[in-house]
Design an enzyme around this catalytic site. Structure first.
Site, PDB file in Angstrom:
ATOM      1  N   GLU A  33       0.936  -0.801   0.408  1.00  0.00           N
ATOM      2  CA  GLU A  33       0.198   0.004  -0.279  1.00  0.00           C
ATOM      3  C   GLU A  33       1.428   1.295  -0.024  1.00  0.00           C
ATOM      4  O   GLU A  33       2.230   1.715   1.107  1.00  0.00           O
ATOM      5  CB  GLU A  33      -1.089   0.074   1.220  1.00  0.00           C
ATOM      6  CG  GLU A  33      -1.977   1.240   1.223  1.00  0.00           C
ATOM      7  CD  GLU A  33      -2.346   1.637  -0.051  1.00  0.00           C
ATOM      8  OE1 GLU A  33      -3.273   0.873  -0.434  1.00  0.00           O
ATOM      9  OE2 GLU A  33      -2.515   2.690  -0.308  1.00  0.00           O
ATOM     10  N   THR A  41      -9.229   4.169  -0.772  1.00  0.00           N
ATOM     11  CA  THR A  41     -10.257   5.199  -1.369  1.00  0.00           C
ATOM     12  C   THR A  41     -11.163   4.948   0.176  1.00  0.00           C
ATOM     13  O   THR A  41     -11.735   5.587   0.498  1.00  0.00           O
ATOM     14  CB  THR A  41     -11.119   4.800  -2.688  1.00  0.00           C
ATOM     15  OG1 THR A  41      -9.426   5.227  -3.938  1.00  0.00           O
ATOM     16  CG2 THR A  41     -11.790   6.001  -2.950  1.00  0.00           C
ATOM     17  N   THR A 139      -5.709  -1.656  -7.077  1.00  0.00           N
ATOM     18  CA  THR A 139      -5.508  -0.269  -6.749  1.00  0.00           C
ATOM     19  C   THR A 139      -6.166   0.619  -7.583  1.00  0.00           C
ATOM     20  O   THR A 139      -5.927   1.909  -7.131  1.00  0.00           O
ATOM     21  CB  THR A 139      -4.035   0.163  -7.748  1.00  0.00           C
ATOM     22  OG1 THR A 139      -5.031  -0.623  -9.575  1.00  0.00           O
ATOM     23  CG2 THR A 139      -2.716  -1.151  -7.887  1.00  0.00           C
ATOM     24  N   GLY A 181     -21.692  13.391  -5.945  1.00  0.00           N
ATOM     25  CA  GLY A 181     -22.346  14.240  -6.072  1.00  0.00           C
ATOM     26  C   GLY A 181     -24.250  14.831  -5.075  1.00  0.00           C
ATOM     27  O   GLY A 181     -24.404  15.598  -4.239  1.00  0.00           O
ATOM     28  N   LEU A 182     -25.102  13.812  -4.815  1.00  0.00           N
ATOM     29  CA  LEU A 182     -26.151  13.632  -4.196  1.00  0.00           C
ATOM     30  C   LEU A 182     -25.654  13.288  -3.058  1.00  0.00           C
ATOM     31  O   LEU A 182     -25.882  14.159  -2.176  1.00  0.00           O
ATOM     32  CB  LEU A 182     -27.231  12.815  -4.607  1.00  0.00           C
ATOM     33  CG  LEU A 182     -27.534  12.633  -5.734  1.00  0.00           C
ATOM     34  CD1 LEU A 182     -28.721  11.974  -6.312  1.00  0.00           C
ATOM     35  CD2 LEU A 182     -28.101  14.008  -6.516  1.00  0.00           C
ATOM     36  N   GLU A 199     -26.222  19.165 -13.498  1.00  0.00           N
ATOM     37  CA  GLU A 199     -26.529  17.915 -14.493  1.00  0.00           C
ATOM     38  C   GLU A 199     -26.459  17.482 -16.315  1.00  0.00           C
ATOM     39  O   GLU A 199     -27.435  18.381 -16.332  1.00  0.00           O
ATOM     40  CB  GLU A 199     -27.473  16.805 -13.630  1.00  0.00           C
ATOM     41  CG  GLU A 199     -27.855  14.986 -14.342  1.00  0.00           C
ATOM     42  CD  GLU A 199     -26.078  14.058 -14.877  1.00  0.00           C
ATOM     43  OE1 GLU A 199     -25.813  13.954 -13.312  1.00  0.00           O
ATOM     44  OE2 GLU A 199     -26.069  13.853 -15.762  1.00  0.00           O
ATOM     45  N   ARG A 269     -15.804   8.008 -11.437  1.00  0.00           N
ATOM     46  CA  ARG A 269     -14.027   7.965 -11.309  1.00  0.00           C
ATOM     47  C   ARG A 269     -13.721   7.200 -12.663  1.00  0.00           C
ATOM     48  O   ARG A 269     -14.039   6.304 -13.425  1.00  0.00           O
ATOM     49  CB  ARG A 269     -14.258   7.208 -10.183  1.00  0.00           C
ATOM     50  CG  ARG A 269     -14.569   7.850  -8.991  1.00  0.00           C
ATOM     51  CD  ARG A 269     -14.760   7.443  -7.866  1.00  0.00           C
ATOM     52  NE  ARG A 269     -13.484   7.116  -7.523  1.00  0.00           N
ATOM     53  CZ  ARG A 269     -12.797   7.165  -6.396  1.00  0.00           C
ATOM     54  NH1 ARG A 269     -13.307   8.575  -6.059  1.00  0.00           N
ATOM     55  NH2 ARG A 269     -11.647   6.461  -6.424  1.00  0.00           N
ATOM     56  N   ALA A 317     -17.552  -0.985  -3.542  1.00  0.00           N
ATOM     57  CA  ALA A 317     -16.532  -1.262  -1.852  1.00  0.00           C
ATOM     58  C   ALA A 317     -17.115  -2.568  -2.202  1.00  0.00           C
ATOM     59  O   ALA A 317     -16.346  -3.984  -2.045  1.00  0.00           O
ATOM     60  CB  ALA A 317     -16.980  -0.652  -0.895  1.00  0.00           C
ATOM     61  N   HIS A 441     -43.869  -7.214  13.079  1.00  0.00           N
ATOM     62  CA  HIS A 441     -44.900  -5.831  13.397  1.00  0.00           C
ATOM     63  C   HIS A 441     -44.436  -5.496  14.611  1.00  0.00           C
ATOM     64  O   HIS A 441     -43.854  -5.596  15.673  1.00  0.00           O
ATOM     65  CB  HIS A 441     -45.473  -6.009  13.820  1.00  0.00           C
ATOM     66  CG  HIS A 441     -47.071  -5.007  13.366  1.00  0.00           C
ATOM     67  ND1 HIS A 441     -46.769  -3.903  11.994  1.00  0.00           N
ATOM     68  CD2 HIS A 441     -47.182  -4.766  13.896  1.00  0.00           C
ATOM     69  CE1 HIS A 441     -48.037  -2.704  12.619  1.00  0.00           C
ATOM     70  NE2 HIS A 441     -48.785  -2.862  14.320  1.00  0.00           N
TER      71      HIS A 441
END
Ligand code: FAD
Ligand code: NAI
Length: 462
Positions: A33, A41, A139, A181-182, A199, A269, A317, A441
């Site tokens: 690493e 990330t 990577t 972004g959101l 957008e 990305r 991920a 419930h």
């Protein structure tokens, strides 16, 4: 120099999980690493810090909007931004330290530094050349750039800079209405910024079920986020810590400018392969710059594997983790497998959005007959009590066989609810199987069952 059975390059969710599984399977394993800390990330500048800020800002939102109605009176909390950043950092630290602990526990060697692959079977880090029967490239990815937009990570930032801003901006322009972004736009809107999302397309979150996408946009608008749709950003300009964002509306080519204290560039990305030496190795790449792999995650060079964001598929991920485990099992002579048709996706806005499997759009395009069972959280007692009635569950099943093909949820804890559908899909369940399963419930999960009932004779509380 040391000899290993496997060297993994990169310690993100793909790399570290793969390293642990390799070691558990009895392989002598190292993970290289280049960052100061493990976790890639996701743990350092992705999933974990963004969720910490989403959590903190959501708490503020709850206090401002719902506390009084529940009889919780008093002064609303105010934002101590440096402390919020400290909280975010401590969340990162406990998680990255956790991976260090797991490496020690499983006897995975952490080789610190940036790796190159001089030839198959060798990994060079600094002046040391290590040998390995197998190499796994994990990577990851980096933010992709936009022509005319120069990122300085202070005024014009990627997600990495957006997680470290000096202060909460008054005006933020977000380029790209995708997941980053959101999520980060939500964080800053809740903390008081005036957020405008620009957008390119006419809808947000491309690839998502269109009904959910529309509902999410409507809800985010109600939360104060402004959307400029069908807009192509031309360039950004910065001066004295402020920015201007120039865009053209695609429908009429008219030109517009937005002022901002901070611009977040979140337009996707791309795989990160810099410095690995892939060209000299003659490793095949896809047209989109990803490392090409076969069904066993092996590249065109024998003994070199690749997993996670650096290969094809959703940049998530958990997808990287699953590939990491499966590749390790393949190397150990077992039968590692990833079911790519059952990989959930979650957007951690409020309400959350979660999806798995086919959408109505993909099924229509494939000409496959399907049925839809929908249930609104307005019919769910728990959701109503918790101010979470906005949203719905949409279950899609094969018209003939009733087999579940997909599920799309916008609503409370959608990111948790989706997993019962994932498990059902892994077992090849029908909507009726889900409908006949007793659900406690009052839980949000009852909405999933009701959607399954709606695929058959009808929901009860609709
Ligand atoms: P990465 O996590 O990118 O790790 C790769 C590692 O390799 C890095 O640490 C890098 O330093 C190292 N490296 C690279 N080259 C070398 C080299 N030559 N030598 C040594 N080391 C090297 N996904 C989700 O599923 N859920 C989320 O909520 C989520 N939130 C996100 C939020 C943000 C803001 C961002 C940016 C991403 C988010 N993602 C999320 C995506 C997720 O982070 C990635 O899909 C995931 O990290 C990919 O894992 P990976 O192991 O392939 O690579
Ligand atoms: P994205 O691919 O999700 O969204 C990019 C958006 O930018 C799209 O809506 C696209 O149409 C738009 N766009 C592209 N070019 C543009 C332009 N020139 N002008 C205006 N808009 C433009 O990418 P994002 O949000 O950067 O995220 C990258 C990856 O990180 C995603 O693929 C996602 O998988 C991962 N991620 C996952 C999260 C999660 O699982 N909760 C959270 C954050 C990131």
């Amino acid at each position: 120099m040391s000899d290993y059975d496997v060297i993994i390059i990169g310690s993100g969710p793909g790399g570290y999980v793969s390293a642990i599984r390799c070691a558990q399977l009895g392989l002598k394993t190292a993970c290289v690493e280049g960052r100061e800390t493990l976790g890639g990330t996701c743990l350092n500048v992705g999933c974990i810090p963004s969720k910490a800020l989403l959590h903190a800002s959501h708490m503020l939102h709850e206090a401002e909007h719902n506390f009084a109605e529940m009889g919780l009176k008093g002064k609303s909390p105010s934002v101590d931004w440096p402390q919020m950043l400290k909280y975010k950092q401590s969340t990162i630290d406990t998680n990255t330290k956790g991976i260090e602990f797991l490496f020690k526990k499983n006897k995975v060697d952490w080789i610190k530094g940036w790796a190159t692959i001089p030839e198959a079977g060798k990994v060079k880090v600094g002046d040391d050349v290590h040998t390995a029967k197998n190499i796994i490239i994990a990577t990851g990815s980096e933010p992709s750039s936009l022509p005319g937009v120069e990122v300085d990570e202070t005024t014009v930032v990627t997600s990495t800079g957006a997680l470290e801003l000096g202060k909460v901006p008054k005006k933020m322009v977000v380029i790209g209405a995708g997941v980053i972004g959101l999520e980060l736009g939500s964080v800053y809107a809740r903390l008081g910024a005036e957020v405008t999302v620009v957008e390119f397309l006419d809808h947000i979150t491309p690839g998502m079920d269109s009904e959910i996408s529309r509902q999410l946009q409507k809800t985010l608008k109600k939360q104060g986020i402004t959307f400029v749709m069908g807009a192509a950003v031309q360039k950004t300009e910065t001066a004295r810590g402020k920015a201007k964002v120039h865009y053209k509306l695609r429908k009429d080519d008219s030109e517009h400018v937005l002022d901002a204290d901070t611009v977040l560039v979140s337009t996707g990305r791309r795989p990160y392969v810099d410095g690995l030496g892939l060209e000299a190795l003659n490793i095949s790449m896809t047209q989109r710059g990803q490392i090409a792999v076969n069904d066993h995650w092996e590249t065109s060079v024998k003994g070199i594997y690749a997993i996670g964001d650096v290969i094809e598929g959703p940049m998530l991920a958990h997808k990287a983790e699953d590939e990491g485990m499966a590749a390790a099992e393949q190397i150990a002579g077992k039968h590692g497998h990833v079911n790519y048709s059952v990989i959930p996706g979650v957007i951690y806005t409020h309400p959350e959005v979660a999806n798995v499997g086919e959408t109505e759009e993909t099924l229509k395009a494939a000409g496959r007959a399907y049925k839809v069972g929908k249930f609104s959280f307005m019919g769910n007692a728990r959701a109503k009590a918790n101010f979470s009635g906005d949203g719905f569950v949409k279950l899609i099943a094969d018209k003939e066989t009733d087999r579940i093909l997909g599920c799309h949820i916008i609503g409370p804890s959608a990111g948790e609810l989706i997993h019962e559908v994932c498990v059902a899909m892994e077992f090849g369940a029908s909507a009726q199987d889900l409908a006949m399963t007793c659900h406690a419930h009052p839980t949000y999960s009852e909405a999933v069952r009701e959607a399954a009932l709606a695929c058959g004779d009808g929901a009860i509380h609709a």
